[in-house]
Design a protein around this motif. Structure first.
Motif, PDB file in Angstrom:
ATOM      1  N   GLU A  33      53.294  67.947 -29.742  1.00  0.00           N
ATOM      2  CA  GLU A  33      53.633  66.677 -29.084  1.00  0.00           C
ATOM      3  C   GLU A  33      53.472  66.834 -27.571  1.00  0.00           C
ATOM      4  O   GLU A  33      53.742  67.907 -27.027  1.00  0.00           O
ATOM      5  CB  GLU A  33      55.073  66.262 -29.404  1.00  0.00           C
ATOM      6  N   TYR A  34      53.051  65.720 -26.937  1.00  0.00           N
ATOM      7  CA  TYR A  34      52.874  65.772 -25.477  1.00  0.00           C
ATOM      8  C   TYR A  34      53.282  64.425 -24.869  1.00  0.00           C
ATOM      9  O   TYR A  34      53.344  63.397 -25.546  1.00  0.00           O
ATOM     10  CB  TYR A  34      51.415  66.091 -25.131  1.00  0.00           C
ATOM     11  N   HIS A  35      53.495  64.447 -23.566  1.00  0.00           N
ATOM     12  CA  HIS A  35      53.784  63.244 -22.780  1.00  0.00           C
ATOM     13  C   HIS A  35      52.983  63.331 -21.485  1.00  0.00           C
ATOM     14  O   HIS A  35      52.899  64.406 -20.879  1.00  0.00           O
ATOM     15  CB  HIS A  35      55.280  63.139 -22.453  1.00  0.00           C
ATOM     16  N   HIS A  36      52.429  62.201 -21.063  1.00  0.00           N
ATOM     17  CA  HIS A  36      51.589  62.186 -19.864  1.00  0.00           C
ATOM     18  C   HIS A  36      51.998  60.999 -18.994  1.00  0.00           C
ATOM     19  O   HIS A  36      51.902  59.843 -19.410  1.00  0.00           O
ATOM     20  CB  HIS A  36      50.108  62.081 -20.254  1.00  0.00           C
ATOM     21  N   LEU A  37      52.486  61.275 -17.802  1.00  0.00           N
ATOM     22  CA  LEU A  37      52.876  60.243 -16.834  1.00  0.00           C
ATOM     23  C   LEU A  37      51.987  60.395 -15.604  1.00  0.00           C
ATOM     24  O   LEU A  37      51.944  61.483 -14.998  1.00  0.00           O
ATOM     25  CB  LEU A  37      54.351  60.401 -16.458  1.00  0.00           C
ATOM     26  N   HIS A  38      51.321  59.312 -15.217  1.00  0.00           N
ATOM     27  CA  HIS A  38      50.393  59.415 -14.083  1.00  0.00           C
ATOM     28  C   HIS A  38      50.287  58.075 -13.357  1.00  0.00           C
ATOM     29  O   HIS A  38      50.546  57.008 -13.931  1.00  0.00           O
ATOM     30  CB  HIS A  38      49.011  59.872 -14.565  1.00  0.00           C
ATOM     31  N   ALA A  39      49.908  58.131 -12.100  1.00  0.00           N
ATOM     32  CA  ALA A  39      49.647  56.944 -11.258  1.00  0.00           C
ATOM     33  C   ALA A  39      48.152  56.891 -10.966  1.00  0.00           C
ATOM     34  O   ALA A  39      47.553  57.904 -10.580  1.00  0.00           O
ATOM     35  CB  ALA A  39      50.445  57.025  -9.959  1.00  0.00           C
ATOM     36  N   ASP A  40      47.574  55.679 -11.139  1.00  0.00           N
ATOM     37  CA  ASP A  40      46.129  55.529 -11.000  1.00  0.00           C
ATOM     38  C   ASP A  40      45.790  54.461  -9.971  1.00  0.00           C
ATOM     39  O   ASP A  40      46.520  53.482  -9.796  1.00  0.00           O
ATOM     40  CB  ASP A  40      45.497  55.136 -12.351  1.00  0.00           C
ATOM     41  N   LEU A  41      44.660  54.657  -9.327  1.00  0.00           N
ATOM     42  CA  LEU A  41      44.068  53.658  -8.449  1.00  0.00           C
ATOM     43  C   LEU A  41      42.866  53.066  -9.171  1.00  0.00           C
ATOM     44  O   LEU A  41      41.970  53.806  -9.605  1.00  0.00           O
ATOM     45  CB  LEU A  41      43.637  54.295  -7.125  1.00  0.00           C
ATOM     46  N   LEU A  42      42.833  51.726  -9.304  1.00  0.00           N
ATOM     47  CA  LEU A  42      41.781  51.044 -10.061  1.00  0.00           C
ATOM     48  C   LEU A  42      40.831  50.319  -9.115  1.00  0.00           C
ATOM     49  O   LEU A  42      41.252  49.776  -8.087  1.00  0.00           O
ATOM     50  CB  LEU A  42      42.386  50.035 -11.040  1.00  0.00           C
ATOM     51  N   TRP A  43      39.554  50.303  -9.485  1.00  0.00           N
ATOM     52  CA  TRP A  43      38.527  49.592  -8.714  1.00  0.00           C
ATOM     53  C   TRP A  43      37.754  48.681  -9.659  1.00  0.00           C
ATOM     54  O   TRP A  43      37.037  49.150 -10.539  1.00  0.00           O
ATOM     55  CB  TRP A  43      37.584  50.584  -8.036  1.00  0.00           C
ATOM     56  N   ASN A  44      37.927  47.334  -9.469  1.00  0.00           N
ATOM     57  CA  ASN A  44      37.259  46.358 -10.324  1.00  0.00           C
ATOM     58  C   ASN A  44      35.862  46.092  -9.769  1.00  0.00           C
ATOM     59  O   ASN A  44      35.710  45.453  -8.712  1.00  0.00           O
ATOM     60  CB  ASN A  44      38.074  45.064 -10.374  1.00  0.00           C
ATOM     61  N   VAL A  45      34.847  46.542 -10.460  1.00  0.00           N
ATOM     62  CA  VAL A  45      33.477  46.380  -9.967  1.00  0.00           C
ATOM     63  C   VAL A  45      33.009  44.934 -10.070  1.00  0.00           C
ATOM     64  O   VAL A  45      31.996  44.569  -9.456  1.00  0.00           O
ATOM     65  CB  VAL A  45      32.511  47.311 -10.737  1.00  0.00           C
ATOM     66  N   LEU A  46      33.709  44.106 -10.838  1.00  0.00           N
ATOM     67  CA  LEU A  46      33.355  42.688 -10.960  1.00  0.00           C
ATOM     68  C   LEU A  46      34.260  41.799 -10.107  1.00  0.00           C
ATOM     69  O   LEU A  46      34.299  40.579 -10.296  1.00  0.00           O
ATOM     70  CB  LEU A  46      33.446  42.245 -12.432  1.00  0.00           C
ATOM     71  N   GLY A  47      34.984  42.357  -9.141  1.00  0.00           N
ATOM     72  CA  GLY A  47      35.922  41.579  -8.330  1.00  0.00           C
ATOM     73  C   GLY A  47      35.248  40.537  -7.456  1.00  0.00           C
ATOM     74  O   GLY A  47      35.865  39.541  -7.084  1.00  0.00           O
ATOM     75  N   GLY A  48      33.960  40.754  -7.126  1.00  0.00           N
ATOM     76  CA  GLY A  48      33.265  39.776  -6.299  1.00  0.00           C
ATOM     77  C   GLY A  48      33.133  38.420  -6.952  1.00  0.00           C
ATOM     78  O   GLY A  48      32.904  37.403  -6.260  1.00  0.00           O
ATOM     79  N   SER A  49      33.285  38.351  -8.263  1.00  0.00           N
ATOM     80  CA  SER A  49      33.184  37.064  -8.961  1.00  0.00           C
ATOM     81  C   SER A  49      34.305  36.115  -8.561  1.00  0.00           C
ATOM     82  O   SER A  49      34.153  34.890  -8.642  1.00  0.00           O
ATOM     83  CB  SER A  49      33.216  37.274 -10.479  1.00  0.00           C
ATOM     84  N   TYR A  50      35.461  36.651  -8.095  1.00  0.00           N
ATOM     85  CA  TYR A  50      36.580  35.806  -7.703  1.00  0.00           C
ATOM     86  C   TYR A  50      36.285  35.014  -6.436  1.00  0.00           C
ATOM     87  O   TYR A  50      36.971  34.035  -6.134  1.00  0.00           O
ATOM     88  CB  TYR A  50      37.834  36.650  -7.496  1.00  0.00           C
ATOM     89  N   SER A  51      35.287  35.445  -5.649  1.00  0.00           N
ATOM     90  CA  SER A  51      34.950  34.699  -4.438  1.00  0.00           C
ATOM     91  C   SER A  51      34.149  33.448  -4.752  1.00  0.00           C
ATOM     92  O   SER A  51      33.920  32.619  -3.871  1.00  0.00           O
ATOM     93  CB  SER A  51      34.145  35.598  -3.485  1.00  0.00           C
ATOM     94  N   ARG A  52      33.719  33.283  -6.014  1.00  0.00           N
ATOM     95  CA  ARG A  52      32.961  32.101  -6.410  1.00  0.00           C
ATOM     96  C   ARG A  52      33.713  31.228  -7.414  1.00  0.00           C
ATOM     97  O   ARG A  52      33.356  30.076  -7.618  1.00  0.00           O
ATOM     98  CB  ARG A  52      31.609  32.524  -7.001  1.00  0.00           C
ATOM     99  N   GLN A  53      34.740  31.778  -8.067  1.00  0.00           N
ATOM    100  CA  GLN A  53      35.542  31.012  -9.007  1.00  0.00           C
ATOM    101  C   GLN A  53      36.926  31.631  -9.099  1.00  0.00           C
ATOM    102  O   GLN A  53      37.098  32.839  -8.858  1.00  0.00           O
ATOM    103  CB  GLN A  53      34.886  30.974 -10.388  1.00  0.00           C
ATOM    104  N   GLU A  54      37.932  30.802  -9.428  1.00  0.00           N
ATOM    105  CA  GLU A  54      39.303  31.303  -9.426  1.00  0.00           C
ATOM    106  C   GLU A  54      39.619  32.155 -10.654  1.00  0.00           C
ATOM    107  O   GLU A  54      40.410  33.074 -10.592  1.00  0.00           O
ATOM    108  CB  GLU A  54      40.286  30.121  -9.336  1.00  0.00           C
ATOM    109  N   GLN A  55      39.059  31.834 -11.792  1.00  0.00           N
ATOM    110  CA  GLN A  55      39.322  32.582 -13.019  1.00  0.00           C
ATOM    111  C   GLN A  55      38.039  33.258 -13.498  1.00  0.00           C
ATOM    112  O   GLN A  55      37.019  32.601 -13.641  1.00  0.00           O
ATOM    113  CB  GLN A  55      39.876  31.655 -14.109  1.00  0.00           C
ATOM    114  N   VAL A  56      38.116  34.585 -13.738  1.00  0.00           N
ATOM    115  CA  VAL A  56      36.971  35.376 -14.198  1.00  0.00           C
ATOM    116  C   VAL A  56      37.306  35.950 -15.565  1.00  0.00           C
ATOM    117  O   VAL A  56      38.400  36.493 -15.771  1.00  0.00           O
ATOM    118  CB  VAL A  56      36.644  36.499 -13.189  1.00  0.00           C
ATOM    119  N   ARG A  57      36.362  35.843 -16.495  1.00  0.00           N
ATOM    120  CA  ARG A  57      36.614  36.314 -17.860  1.00  0.00           C
ATOM    121  C   ARG A  57      36.577  37.835 -17.979  1.00  0.00           C
ATOM    122  O   ARG A  57      37.439  38.441 -18.600  1.00  0.00           O
ATOM    123  CB  ARG A  57      35.570  35.708 -18.803  1.00  0.00           C
TER     124      ARG A  57
END
Length: 468
Positions: free
Chosen positions: A123-147
């Motif tokens: 058995e194991y347990h893993h606790l970690h903090a991550d930094l995320l980078w959304n490569v499709l984030g530029g779509s929000y500059s053209r529409q409010e909701q992105v699928r």
């Protein structure tokens, strides 16, 4: 003779001056700027800056995710089992926030079971903090909701071995994909890994990286607070309109200054003209040319005339008085000695008959003026007229006719009908408060009218007194 010579000499000089003027060609074309004020004040349709969004507030774009899947442990030494033989179930829980459409962070917990180098289930347990980078984030500059949402991530944390108690440092990494099902729910799939020291499972060298935990999970992400991003509005159209409005204000101010100067010059000219007419003894003959200017001062409001009320009181006290002042005739006879309608004057008799039948009001109507779109008087001092009307109506048992009106230039016909009725109701209620019997008051309303200039004069209620 001298006057004739002076006149002929002046005419000759005038003709000579006109003959000396050389004809010249002048440009008669002038540029006139016209502004449509209503168009300037219309709301602008916002346009948005390309690629710019407004930063999220503290309560926006939080998320909680839950997922389940499988984990494979690849350690050093590796052992004899292949990848599929090492698969064991696992789950993960995470909470995080997106700071911009591109950058986010999360705290993730995962764990359950894995097979170590000897293929024993641990058995194991893993606790970690991550930094995320959304490569499709530029779509929000053209529409409010992105699928779609695709975010590689990397972070650091701790791994815990439940059997041997090891808690080594670990580096986490992977990629996450999401598809937005609704405004607050998204489906997610995540392929992740964690790398730690070789002795995590109890086999291998210390302080050297070599043990790896690979996971494939799927689940749901729930969005909390404000969802999405507001696109930044382009301020350029508003700046241009403000500059245009400033120019318009300056142009109107200049026009007002010119008109004020012209008005002042005209007023001084009229004053000089009146002096000249007075000197020449012609002011009485031409005084009617100045009456409108003095009486109305540019505004044509109907005036309250209280001579009718005064005449009524005198007539009621002196039944034989014909309404004329005793001082107008010869002698100083009293009003009691003047016969009613002396000489059986036909117009006088007709007026008295119409007044006694209630078809003619006593004296002149009294007007009460109201503020725009309200049943509030423009000036509270008008209540003094209400006091006097109520006093006379009660004292002599007179009937009161109350007629409300509104300005037809503003508001629809239905609105003006309601407004004129409410103004008539207001005056009637005020008279009743002052002791006038309600059955003595007749209320009517005219709706929108345009009988007077300026338009404000049509916002009134007219009150007339009748014998019946």
């Amino acid at each position: 003779m001298t006057k004739n010579i002076i006149f002929i000499f002046a005419a000759f000089c005038t003709l000579q001056a006109r003959a000396d003027v050389q004809p010249t060609e002048k440009d008669t074309v002038r540029c006139m700027f016209r502004y449509d004020d209503t168009e300037l004040l219309q709301p602008l349709q916002p346009s948005y800056l390309d690629g710019v969004v407004v930063p999220a507030r503290g309560n926006g774009n939080w998320f909680v995710s839950i997922a389940g899947g499988t984990t494979a442990f690849l350690g050093t030494p590796l052992g004899c089992e292949d990848l599929f033989g090492r698969l064991k179930p696992s789950y993960s829980l995470a909470i995080g926030k997106w700071f911009t459409p591109w950058v986010g962070a999360r705290i993730n917990y995962s764990g359950l079971q894995f097979k170590d180098g000897t293929l024993a289930v641990q058995e194991y347990h893993h606790l970690h903090a991550d930094l995320l980078w959304n490569v499709l984030g530029g779509s929000y500059s053209r529409q409010e909701q992105v699928r779609w949402h695709l975010a590689p991530f990397a972070g650091i944390g701790l791994l815990h071995h439940a059997t041997n108690g090891h808690n080594p440092f670990a580096v986490s990494y992977g990629i996450q994909g999401q598809y937005r099902i609704s405004k607050r729910v998204s489906a997610l799939v995540e392929l992740s890994g964690a790398t730690t020291f070789q002795d995590f499972d109890g086999y291998g060298k210390e302080n050297r990286f070599g043990d790896h935990m690979l996971s494939l999970t799927a689940g749901f992400s729930f969005h909390i607070g404000r969802v999405g991003w507001k696109r930044a509005i382009d301020p350029s159209p508003y700046i241009r309109r403000d500059q245009w409005l400033v120019e318009r204000v300056n142009a109107l101010s200049e026009e007002n200054r010119l008109y004020a100067g012209q008005h002042d010059r005209d007023r001084r000219t009229l004053a000089e003209l009146k002096k000249i007419l007075e000197i020449e003894g012609l002011l009485d003959k031409y005084s009617h040319l100045f009456d409108d200017d003095d009486a109305f001062d540019g505004n044509r409001y109907p005036k309250n005339n209280y001579s009718g009320l005064n005449s009524l009181q005198a007539r009621l006290k002196n039944r034989k008085w014909d309404g004329k002042s005793p001082l107008d005739g010869k002698g100083t006879q009293s009003a009691d000695t003047i016969p009613l309608c002396a000489g059986q004057d036909t117009l006088c008799m007709q007026y008295l008959a119409r007044m006694q039948n209630g078809k003619e009001c006593i004296g002149s109507p009294v007007y009460f003026f109201f503020q725009l779109n309200t049943a509030r008087l423009t000036d509270t001092s008008q209540t003094l007229n209400l006091d006097e009307l109520a006093r006379v109506a009660k004292k002599y048992g007179l009937s009161v006719s109350v007629i409300g009106a509104a300005d037809s230039m503003t508001g629809t016909a239905s609105v003006n009908n309601v407004l004129s009725a409410s103004r008539a109701d207001y005056i009637a209620e005020e008279l009743i408060k002052r002791g006038v019997s309600g059955d003595k008051i007749t209320k009517t309303h005219q709706g929108g009218i345009s009988d007077y200039a300026p338009n404000e004069a049509n916002r009134h209620t007219k009150v007339m007194l009748h014998l019946k």
